[in-house]
Design a protein around this motif. Structure first.
Motif, mmCIF file in Angstrom:
data_model
loop_
_atom_site.group_PDB
_atom_site.id
_atom_site.type_symbol
_atom_site.label_atom_id
_atom_site.label_comp_id
_atom_site.label_asym_id
_atom_site.label_seq_id
_atom_site.Cartn_x
_atom_site.Cartn_y
_atom_site.Cartn_z
ATOM 1 N N ASN A 171 -7.034 2.144 -5.586
ATOM 2 C CA ASN A 171 -5.895 1.225 -5.215
ATOM 3 C C ASN A 171 -6.441 0.068 -4.724
ATOM 4 O O ASN A 171 -5.806 -1.218 -5.095
ATOM 5 C CB ASN A 171 -5.000 1.848 -4.304
ATOM 6 C CG ASN A 171 -3.968 3.227 -4.806
ATOM 7 O OD1 ASN A 171 -3.657 2.846 -6.063
ATOM 8 N ND2 ASN A 171 -3.770 4.020 -4.165
ATOM 9 N N VAL A 172 -7.641 -0.084 -4.002
ATOM 10 C CA VAL A 172 -8.006 -1.305 -3.460
ATOM 11 C C VAL A 172 -8.595 -2.035 -4.548
ATOM 12 O O VAL A 172 -8.418 -3.391 -4.650
ATOM 13 C CB VAL A 172 -8.846 -0.944 -2.378
ATOM 14 C CG1 VAL A 172 -9.850 -2.427 -2.038
ATOM 15 C CG2 VAL A 172 -8.215 -0.549 -1.283
ATOM 16 N N SER A 173 -9.144 -1.442 -5.339
ATOM 17 C CA SER A 173 -9.868 -2.212 -6.582
ATOM 18 C C SER A 173 -8.583 -2.784 -7.525
ATOM 19 O O SER A 173 -9.054 -3.794 -8.073
ATOM 20 C CB SER A 173 -10.747 -1.464 -7.469
ATOM 21 O OG SER A 173 -10.000 -0.291 -8.362
ATOM 22 N N TYR A 229 -3.665 -5.758 1.972
ATOM 23 C CA TYR A 229 -2.109 -5.544 1.790
ATOM 24 C C TYR A 229 -1.420 -6.423 2.611
ATOM 25 O O TYR A 229 -1.428 -6.646 3.969
ATOM 26 C CB TYR A 229 -1.971 -4.103 1.834
ATOM 27 C CG TYR A 229 -2.576 -3.199 0.711
ATOM 28 C CD1 TYR A 229 -1.738 -3.102 -0.386
ATOM 29 C CD2 TYR A 229 -3.554 -2.349 1.026
ATOM 30 C CE1 TYR A 229 -2.384 -2.432 -1.329
ATOM 31 C CE2 TYR A 229 -4.071 -1.526 -0.093
ATOM 32 C CZ TYR A 229 -3.434 -1.717 -1.174
ATOM 33 O OH TYR A 229 -4.045 -0.737 -2.112
ATOM 34 N N ALA A 231 -7.625 -4.065 4.506
ATOM 35 C CA ALA A 231 -7.793 -4.042 3.043
ATOM 36 C C ALA A 231 -7.209 -5.163 2.060
ATOM 37 O O ALA A 231 -7.576 -5.547 1.212
ATOM 38 C CB ALA A 231 -7.338 -2.695 2.237
ATOM 39 N N GLN A 288 -5.939 0.027 8.554
ATOM 40 C CA GLN A 288 -6.659 0.106 7.136
ATOM 41 C C GLN A 288 -5.981 -0.546 6.050
ATOM 42 O O GLN A 288 -6.582 -1.343 5.264
ATOM 43 C CB GLN A 288 -6.680 1.740 6.838
ATOM 44 C CG GLN A 288 -7.705 2.202 7.725
ATOM 45 C CD GLN A 288 -7.964 3.930 7.092
ATOM 46 O OE1 GLN A 288 -7.761 4.191 5.856
ATOM 47 N NE2 GLN A 288 -8.981 4.526 7.984
ATOM 48 N N ALA A 289 -4.414 -0.465 6.050
ATOM 49 C CA ALA A 289 -3.812 -1.070 4.835
ATOM 50 C C ALA A 289 -4.088 -2.837 5.277
ATOM 51 O O ALA A 289 -4.167 -3.576 4.065
ATOM 52 C CB ALA A 289 -2.487 -0.840 4.646
ATOM 53 N N SER A 316 -1.972 9.383 1.831
ATOM 54 C CA SER A 316 -2.353 8.980 3.293
ATOM 55 C C SER A 316 -1.751 9.551 4.342
ATOM 56 O O SER A 316 -1.706 9.225 5.450
ATOM 57 C CB SER A 316 -2.745 7.565 3.728
ATOM 58 O OG SER A 316 -3.405 6.881 2.405
ATOM 59 N N TRP A 352 -8.175 5.684 -2.501
ATOM 60 C CA TRP A 352 -8.009 4.802 -1.746
ATOM 61 C C TRP A 352 -8.927 3.460 -2.512
ATOM 62 O O TRP A 352 -8.368 2.357 -2.813
ATOM 63 C CB TRP A 352 -8.603 4.783 -0.356
ATOM 64 C CG TRP A 352 -8.541 3.627 0.401
ATOM 65 C CD1 TRP A 352 -9.593 2.782 0.802
ATOM 66 C CD2 TRP A 352 -7.348 3.138 1.192
ATOM 67 N NE1 TRP A 352 -9.196 1.784 1.518
ATOM 68 C CE2 TRP A 352 -7.908 2.086 1.926
ATOM 69 C CE3 TRP A 352 -6.310 3.823 1.448
ATOM 70 C CZ2 TRP A 352 -6.746 1.512 2.702
ATOM 71 C CZ3 TRP A 352 -5.305 2.922 2.296
ATOM 72 C CH2 TRP A 352 -5.668 1.838 2.952
ATOM 73 N N ASP A 353 -10.114 4.103 -3.203
ATOM 74 C CA ASP A 353 -10.846 2.869 -3.634
ATOM 75 C C ASP A 353 -10.269 2.456 -5.004
ATOM 76 O O ASP A 353 -10.288 1.239 -5.408
ATOM 77 C CB ASP A 353 -12.262 3.481 -4.066
ATOM 78 C CG ASP A 353 -13.104 3.791 -2.916
ATOM 79 O OD1 ASP A 353 -12.765 3.025 -1.599
ATOM 80 O OD2 ASP A 353 -14.237 4.481 -2.659
ATOM 81 N N CYS A 355 0.792 -1.216 -0.142
ATOM 82 C CA CYS A 355 -0.016 -0.019 0.055
ATOM 83 C C CYS A 355 1.066 1.304 -0.037
ATOM 84 O O CYS A 355 1.848 1.397 0.764
ATOM 85 C CB CYS A 355 -1.053 -0.269 1.373
ATOM 86 S SG CYS A 355 -2.051 1.427 1.292
ATOM 87 N N HIS A 365 -7.415 -5.874 -5.740
ATOM 88 C CA HIS A 365 -8.471 -7.102 -6.036
ATOM 89 C C HIS A 365 -8.278 -7.474 -7.324
ATOM 90 O O HIS A 365 -8.143 -8.682 -7.653
ATOM 91 C CB HIS A 365 -9.930 -6.635 -5.799
ATOM 92 C CG HIS A 365 -10.107 -6.402 -4.293
ATOM 93 N ND1 HIS A 365 -11.097 -5.605 -3.882
ATOM 94 C CD2 HIS A 365 -9.379 -6.887 -3.048
ATOM 95 C CE1 HIS A 365 -11.149 -5.429 -2.520
ATOM 96 N NE2 HIS A 365 -10.113 -6.010 -2.089
#
Length: 295
Positions: A258-260, A29, A27, A23-24, A12, A255-256, A7, A263
């Motif tokens: 990066n998380v997408s 990471y 998610a 949070q990381a 951040s 953030w969204d 991450c 995945h």
């Protein structure tokens, strides 16, 4: 080979290290990529939060600001030594300057090689605008001169610099994939280093092209028997992320995004026998169409 996802701290910084690490971790990471503070209290807070969350660390150097080469070289060595003292998994270094001579940048690569040998911490050099490896054709020159040079592949910068998806430089890209040991999975395009949101259909060609490059790196590292490959989902905040006019508000959540991407790539590379489903070919017209005339 395991693939581990990191991450970016970038974007951040307003969060405390304990909150950011929680949070990381939540998610999905495996670790964090960040600079190491020089102030002892800040460094301790960072390292304690990482250890408490069970997250790995990649040290990040980006502070290549000095115009004078001798001063720059001294600071570069100072930062690398400082980063290595925290014992990160490795150091990702934005090495050199685009306006330094090839000989000067090669001296910096040599300093990094010496620091790696002295500390045992690997150093990978990022393909980044304004740095030594700012363009595909320039990086190819260094690859030919420095056979031990290892890179962090952030090809989004090369797209921006060349105003293309690198269709005319496949040899340079192939060499870069051979030298890549870490990936920054940001998607660039011919007019910039970051698409607005890789989930949008208008960016499919850019996303598919970057996926083909990352696929090549994954397949090569696995074929070589590497134990690990690391990926940082490094989509950045505004102004990398476009903003709504007159508001300075980003049009999407960094953030969204990066998380997408986390995945997407976790699913794509989930099996040890992964074979690319995209062949890397990009359909580019020889001549631009005049849509007004077609009407």
């Amino acid at each position: 080979m395991i693939i581990q996802f990191f991450c970016p701290r970038w974007g951040s910084e307003a969060l405390s290290w304990p909150v950011f690490c929680r949070q990381a971790k939540a998610a999905g990471y495996d670790g964090v990529e960040a600079e190491i503070p020089f102030l002892e209290a800040e460094r301790a807070e960072m390292l304690d939060a990482l250890a408490g969350s069970g997250l790995l660390m990649i040290g990040q150097y980006y502070q290549s600001f000095e115009r004078d080469f001798d001063q720059h070289a001294r600071q570069y060595e100072h930062y690398l030594t400082h980063l290595a003292s925290a014992r990160p998994l490795f150091i990702n270094a934005q090495t050199g300057k685009d306006y330094f001579t090839p000989e000067q940048n090669s001296i910096l690569f040599g300093i990094a090689a010496d620091r790696e040998a002295a500390t045992g911490i690997p150093i990978y050099h990022e393909t980044h605008r304004n740095k030594a490896l700012f363009a595909a054709h320039v990086a190819r020159h260094y690859f030919d001169r420095l056979p031990a040079l290892k890179i962090t592949a952030d090809f989004s910068h090369w797209c921006c610099v060349s105003e293309s998806l690198l269709e005319q430089q496949p040899e340079a890209v192939a060499l870069a994939c051979e030298r890549a040991y870490h990936i920054h999975s940001r998607v660039g395009h011919p007019q910039g280093p970051q698409v607005s949101d890789p989930r949008l259909p208008e960016w499919k060609q850019a996303l598919d092209t970057h996926l083909s490059w990352w696929d090549a790196i994954v397949v090569r590292r696995r074929a070589e028997g590497a134990e690990r490959l690391t990926i940082n989902t490094e989509f950045g905040p505004a102004p990398y992320l476009p903003t709504i006019p007159f508001t300075n508000m980003p049009i999407a959540s960094q953030w969204d995004i990066n998380v997408s991407m986390l995945h997407l790539l976790k699913q794509r590379y989930a099996t040890e026998t992964y074979v690319p489903t995209y062949n890397g070919e990009v359909d580019v017209e020889d001549e631009p169409r005049n849509l007004m005339e077609e009407d």
